[in-house]
Design a protein around this motif. Structure first.
Motif, PDB file in Angstrom:
ATOM      1  N   LEU A  81       0.686  -1.159   0.264  1.00 25.24           N
ATOM      2  CA  LEU A  81       0.003  -0.172   0.030  1.00 25.24           C
ATOM      3  C   LEU A  81       1.108   0.686  -0.327  1.00 25.24           C
ATOM      4  N   LYS A  95      -6.006   3.908  -0.472  1.00 23.91           N
ATOM      5  CA  LYS A  95      -6.515   3.065  -1.369  1.00 23.91           C
ATOM      6  C   LYS A  95      -6.912   2.228  -2.637  1.00 23.91           C
ATOM      7  N   VAL A 101     -12.195  -2.057   2.244  1.00 24.45           N
ATOM      8  CA  VAL A 101     -11.284  -1.660   3.235  1.00 24.45           C
ATOM      9  C   VAL A 101     -11.495  -3.106   4.487  1.00 24.45           C
ATOM     10  N   SER A 102     -11.995  -3.739   5.042  1.00 26.58           N
ATOM     11  CA  SER A 102     -12.321  -4.095   5.897  1.00 26.58           C
ATOM     12  C   SER A 102     -13.438  -5.469   5.927  1.00 26.58           C
ATOM     13  N   THR A 108      -8.152  -7.396   2.675  1.00 26.37           N
ATOM     14  CA  THR A 108      -9.101  -7.010   2.099  1.00 26.37           C
ATOM     15  C   THR A 108      -7.956  -5.478   3.078  1.00 26.37           C
ATOM     16  N   ILE A 109      -8.043  -4.063   2.739  1.00 22.63           N
ATOM     17  CA  ILE A 109      -6.319  -3.486   3.678  1.00 22.63           C
ATOM     18  C   ILE A 109      -6.506  -3.637   4.483  1.00 22.63           C
ATOM     19  N   LEU A 113      -2.436  -4.084   6.099  1.00 26.80           N
ATOM     20  CA  LEU A 113      -2.166  -2.765   7.476  1.00 26.80           C
ATOM     21  C   LEU A 113      -1.098  -2.978   7.841  1.00 26.80           C
ATOM     22  N   ASN A 116       2.396  -3.318   6.338  1.00 25.34           N
ATOM     23  CA  ASN A 116       2.279  -1.308   5.735  1.00 25.34           C
ATOM     24  C   ASN A 116       2.924  -0.826   6.504  1.00 25.34           C
ATOM     25  N   PRO A 130      -8.250   0.580   9.880  1.00 23.67           N
ATOM     26  CA  PRO A 130      -8.977   1.907   9.469  1.00 23.67           C
ATOM     27  C   PRO A 130      -9.966   2.633  10.217  1.00 23.67           C
TER      28      PRO A 130
END
Length: 293
Positions: A81, A95, A101-102, A108-109, A113, A116, A130
């Motif tokens: 990311l 994004k 996102v989740s 998923t982001i 995470l 990153n 997030p």
């Protein structure tokens, strides 16, 4: 086999319910709903006493999570990311389109995470979480909390409308130069402001407009619903677009462009921009005055 994690609560300014404090302190409690589930299953203790949703945290407690689980091979999500800003308390990332996102999905982001974002060295450091949501197809700025105090503070700032976000969208059809949307979405009041930045003629769509959007509330699909409600759906919106004007294969032309807020701990202004994707620029000749600086 039991999966166990522990967390020592730092000094707190005031008591807080575990169901609020515990969000994000363990991998299994990244959301409020996930925390409620593990509390209901009696997986969490505070100072060796079984915790409930009514348990209060005062500071200095030992919170332990213990979950019985089968040994399963772990899959590791590898998803780089772009980090736009980061300090010990929070981060701002870009994004990309095509990822949630989740949620319950593997990709998923939220799951990406950890690889990153740098781990905070503060005593209340938690797995990065997030703070708000962007749709699967939406690109742009996403705010992330890195400590339990930061997550609570940022959530409070969103609730109190202390975070300013600017989006850009490509909308279809003739439209006014500016305006305001007010409507109910899912039974709750919603409000957005819009301003027309630039328009180009299109053989297929008639006219395409670069529109600046400033949401005052954060309802699900708010900007997409608001533009669709006045007959100017976002290019690429298969859910709220006009059937014969659906653009296939190019994604949704909605981008979270900037975020501005007062840092809850350093008290400095944080203003981050995430430049428009190339697919926007291919439609419009974007002059310097065309976007908010």
């Amino acid at each position: 086999m039991k999966k166990s994690e522990s967390h020592i609560v730092p000094e707190l300014s005031a008591p807080i319910r575990l169901q609020e404090y515990g969000v994000g302190i363990f991998q299994a409690t990244l959301t409020k709903s996930a925390l409620k589930k593990v509390l209901k299953k009696n997986y969490i203790t505070v100072n060796n006493i079984m915790a409930t949703s009514a348990t209060f945290i005062n500071g200095g407690e030992l919170i332990e999570l213990s979950i019985s689980e089968e040994i399963k091979p772990k899959r590791k999500l590898v998803f780089p990311l772009k980090v736009l800003f980061e300090d010990n308390y929070l981060a701002v990332i870009h994004k990309p389109a095509g990822i949630l996102v989740s949620g319950n999905s593997f990709k998923t982001i939220a799951h990406a995470l950890g690889q990153n974002i740098k781990e905070s060295n503060l005593p209340d450091a938690v797995y990065p979480q997030p703070i708000h949501r962007l749709d699967y197809a939406t690109t742009g700025i996403l705010l992330v909390g890195k400590t339990s105090n930061s997550i609570r503070a940022l959530n409070g700032m969103f609730e109190n409308k202390e975070v300013q976000k600017i989006y850009y969208a490509v909308a279809i059809g003739e439209m006014n130069s500016s305006g305001e949307f007010t409507s109910e979405i899912d039974g709750k009041e919603s409000q957005s402001n819009f301003a027309l930045c630039e328009s180009v003629l299109s053989q297929r769509f008639g006219k395409l407009n670069l529109v600046e959007l400033e949401p005052q509330t954060g309802r699900r699909h708010q900007l997409r619903k608001h533009l669709s409600s006045i007959g100017n759906p976002i290019l690429g919106d298969k859910e709220y677009g006009v059937e014969n004007l659906i653009l296939n294969g190019k994604g949704l032309y909605l981008h979270a462009y900037s975020i501005k807020f007062i840092h809850p701990f350093t008290k400095e202004e944080v203003y981050i921009k995430d430049e428009l994707p190339e697919r926007f620029k291919k439609i419009f000749y974007l002059t310097q005055h065309g976007l908010k600086s």
